[in-house]
Design a protein around this motif. Structure first.
Motif, PDB file in Angstrom:
ATOM      1  N   LEU A 283       0.826  -1.205   0.000  1.00 58.27           N
ATOM      2  CA  LEU A 283       0.000   0.000   0.000  1.00 58.27           C
ATOM      3  C   LEU A 283       0.861   1.257   0.000  1.00 58.27           C
ATOM      4  O   LEU A 283       0.586   2.214  -0.737  1.00 58.27           O
ATOM      5  N   ALA A 284       1.894   1.263   0.803  1.00 61.29           N
ATOM      6  CA  ALA A 284       2.763   2.439   0.880  1.00 61.29           C
ATOM      7  C   ALA A 284       3.485   2.673  -0.447  1.00 61.29           C
ATOM      8  O   ALA A 284       3.558   3.808  -0.942  1.00 61.29           O
ATOM      9  N   THR A 285       4.019   1.606  -1.024  1.00 60.07           N
ATOM     10  CA  THR A 285       4.724   1.718  -2.298  1.00 60.07           C
ATOM     11  C   THR A 285       3.787   2.153  -3.414  1.00 60.07           C
ATOM     12  O   THR A 285       4.100   3.036  -4.224  1.00 60.07           O
ATOM     13  N   CYS A 286       2.614   1.521  -3.474  1.00 53.80           N
ATOM     14  CA  CYS A 286       1.631   1.815  -4.506  1.00 53.80           C
ATOM     15  C   CYS A 286       1.151   3.264  -4.389  1.00 53.80           C
ATOM     16  O   CYS A 286       1.093   3.991  -5.389  1.00 53.80           O
ATOM     17  N   ALA A 287       0.810   3.699  -3.190  1.00 53.49           N
ATOM     18  CA  ALA A 287       0.292   5.056  -2.985  1.00 53.49           C
ATOM     19  C   ALA A 287       1.319   6.109  -3.381  1.00 53.49           C
ATOM     20  O   ALA A 287       0.978   7.129  -3.985  1.00 53.49           O
ATOM     21  N   GLN A 288       2.562   5.873  -3.046  1.00 58.37           N
ATOM     22  CA  GLN A 288       3.614   6.832  -3.396  1.00 58.37           C
ATOM     23  C   GLN A 288       3.753   6.958  -4.909  1.00 58.37           C
ATOM     24  O   GLN A 288       3.864   8.067  -5.454  1.00 58.37           O
ATOM     25  N   ALA A 289       3.721   5.833  -5.605  1.00 56.02           N
ATOM     26  CA  ALA A 289       3.852   5.854  -7.064  1.00 56.02           C
ATOM     27  C   ALA A 289       2.630   6.487  -7.725  1.00 56.02           C
ATOM     28  O   ALA A 289       2.749   7.278  -8.662  1.00 56.02           O
ATOM     29  N   LEU A 290       1.430   6.142  -7.244  1.00 57.50           N
ATOM     30  CA  LEU A 290       0.212   6.727  -7.813  1.00 57.50           C
ATOM     31  C   LEU A 290       0.182   8.238  -7.601  1.00 57.50           C
ATOM     32  O   LEU A 290      -0.212   8.994  -8.500  1.00 57.50           O
ATOM     33  N   ALA A 291       0.581   8.685  -6.429  1.00 58.13           N
ATOM     34  CA  ALA A 291       0.594  10.123  -6.158  1.00 58.13           C
ATOM     35  C   ALA A 291       1.546  10.842  -7.101  1.00 58.13           C
ATOM     36  O   ALA A 291       1.245  11.948  -7.579  1.00 58.13           O
ATOM     37  N   PHE A 292       2.684  10.233  -7.391  1.00 58.52           N
ATOM     38  CA  PHE A 292       3.639  10.833  -8.328  1.00 58.52           C
ATOM     39  C   PHE A 292       3.006  10.994  -9.703  1.00 58.52           C
ATOM     40  O   PHE A 292       3.146  12.042 -10.347  1.00 58.52           O
ATOM     41  N   VAL A 293       2.280   9.973 -10.162  1.00 59.62           N
ATOM     42  CA  VAL A 293       1.626  10.043 -11.473  1.00 59.62           C
ATOM     43  C   VAL A 293       0.521  11.095 -11.468  1.00 59.62           C
ATOM     44  O   VAL A 293       0.362  11.850 -12.432  1.00 59.62           O
ATOM     45  N   VAL A 294      -0.238  11.176 -10.385  1.00 56.69           N
ATOM     46  CA  VAL A 294      -1.295  12.187 -10.293  1.00 56.69           C
ATOM     47  C   VAL A 294      -0.709  13.587 -10.365  1.00 56.69           C
ATOM     48  O   VAL A 294      -1.206  14.452 -11.097  1.00 56.69           O
ATOM     49  N   LEU A 295       0.347  13.837  -9.611  1.00 54.83           N
ATOM     50  CA  LEU A 295       0.988  15.155  -9.630  1.00 54.83           C
ATOM     51  C   LEU A 295       1.492  15.496 -11.030  1.00 54.83           C
ATOM     52  O   LEU A 295       1.290  16.614 -11.520  1.00 54.83           O
ATOM     53  N   SER A 296       2.115  14.544 -11.686  1.00 56.98           N
ATOM     54  CA  SER A 296       2.669  14.796 -13.016  1.00 56.98           C
ATOM     55  C   SER A 296       1.562  15.031 -14.042  1.00 56.98           C
ATOM     56  O   SER A 296       1.608  15.984 -14.824  1.00 56.98           O
ATOM     57  N   THR A 297       0.554  14.152 -14.037  1.00 57.72           N
ATOM     58  CA  THR A 297      -0.521  14.243 -15.021  1.00 57.72           C
ATOM     59  C   THR A 297      -1.358  15.496 -14.823  1.00 57.72           C
ATOM     60  O   THR A 297      -1.686  16.204 -15.776  1.00 57.72           O
TER      61      THR A 297
END
Length: 377
Positions: A283-297
């Motif tokens: 969950l921690a790894t997934c959330a960090q990666a998803l947040a990065f994509v959200v910020l970029s997109t």
């Protein structure tokens, strides 16, 4: 010579616009349709009456309130058409029967280690035969076709899920679509699974009132879709929002979202002694990666919302959403407008439902290209 618009093309476009608007609003009056679509009250009235006469719309009741006469509310006539949707996933085959209003009438799902093409075709044909035989003759006459959703590169990333070269090769040939069309004696529509799932949320889920959003589907591999202006944005190759291949920070430099937000990695970690710790780490790894994509997109597109969905149970999905929000709050720049984060309504069924909506979307969704088609097209 440049082609201009024509009255038939405009009419088709406006009919599709009215149907799409009613579907997304889950019912509307003529006055609401005129206001939302920009059509004149007279044009909206004529189109609604014609669609009702054709059996595509039905009166769903009356709405009172305010001054004047009660408003007549029109909804999609679910009995006017039927479709079958198929999701060919890397570890599951799902088939659904939908009516014209997108309601799921029957479902069949089967887990598999990796899809065998001939087995999948046989199961889809059998599902279609069984379901169509159960319909009334007039309902069978209203059957619009089969939609198939699958990853465009279903045999790629073989090492992650242990797929052989031979297994991958049977899904990479130019004859894949031909094999399905030959086996099914009806119109067949194909779409990327992420786009199909995003379409399902757009027409039947939490995307009903959202014009611009990025959709994440957490499955065996993470995938997604992009909706801009209330339409699926497919991109030049039909592969827009191919989120699995999005670069994200990794432990030793650049990684891909596939490796950090897919269920195959969680499933590989379970059963090693401490499943709760494995889930928390994922969950921690997934959330960090998803947040990065959200910020970029979102820095590029300035979206209304992010829709998070997939094959996770409700508790895990909520926990993931909370962690994504926390990561965004902690890392977003000061000039960042945070999009609303929504939990998908259709979850694991979204790609199959979206596949079933493809024949409807192709025939009854507004398309600016229809304005340029001549009478013979």
């Amino acid at each position: 010579m440049a082609r201009g618009s024509n009255s038939n093309g405009v009419r088709r476009y406006n009919e599709r616009l009215v149907l799409s608007t009613i579907r997304r609003l889950n019912g509307a009056s003529k006055a609401e349709l005129a206001r939302i679509t920009g059509l004149s009250p007279q044009a909206a009235l004529r189109i609604v009456e014609d669609l009702e006469a054709d059996g595509l719309l039905v009166v769903a009741g009356r709405r009172t309130g305010g001054m004047g006469q009660p408003s007549t509310i029109y909804k999609i006539n679910g009995e006017n058409g039927y479709t079958i949707g198929v999701e060919i996933g890397r570890n599951r085959l799902t088939c659904v029967l939908l009516n014209f209003d997108g309601v799921v009438l029957a479902t069949r799902s089967r887990a598999m280690t990796f899809p065998d093409r001939s087995v999948v075709i046989d199961e889809v044909v059998e599902f279609a035969r069984t379901q169509l035989a159960a319909l009334k003759p007039e309902q069978r006459d209203a059957f619009l076709g089969v939609g198939i959703a699958m990853p465009w590169f279903i045999g790629a990333w073989r090492e992650e899920i242990g797929v052989s070269v031979a297994q991958a090769r049977e899904w990479s040939g130019d004859d894949v679509e031909h094999a399905f069309r030959s086996a099914l004696s009806c119109p067949v529509f194909f779409e990327n699974d992420g786009n199909a799932a995003a379409l399902a949320e757009l027409l039947c889920g939490v995307g009903l009132g959202v014009e611009n959003y990025l959709y994440f589907h957490i499955g065996a591999f993470v995938g997604g879709g992009l909706v801009i202006g209330g339409q699926i944005h497919q991109g030049r190759h039909g592969n827009a929002a191919a989120l699995a291949s999005m670069p994200v920070p990794g432990e030793n430099g650049q990684d891909f979202l596939l490796h950090r937000a897919s269920l195959y990695s969680l499933e590989a970690a379970l059963g090693s002694g401490n499943d709760e710790a494995a889930r928390e780490t994922w969950l921690a790894t997934c959330a960090q990666a998803l947040a990065f994509v959200v910020l970029s997109t979102n820095s590029l597109l300035d979206l209304d919302a992010i829709i998070l969905s997939g094959a996770l149970d409700a508790g895990m999905l909520e926990a993931l959403a909370d962690r994504v929000k926390a990561n965004i709050a902690a890392t977003a720049p000061i000039d960042f407008f945070k999009p609303q984060l929504l939990i998908g309504a259709l979850r694991e069924a979204a790609p199959a439902v979206g596949a079933g909506l493809l024949p409807l979307y192709a025939s009854y969704s507004p398309n600016l290209g229809s304005l340029l088609k001549g009478d013979g097209n």
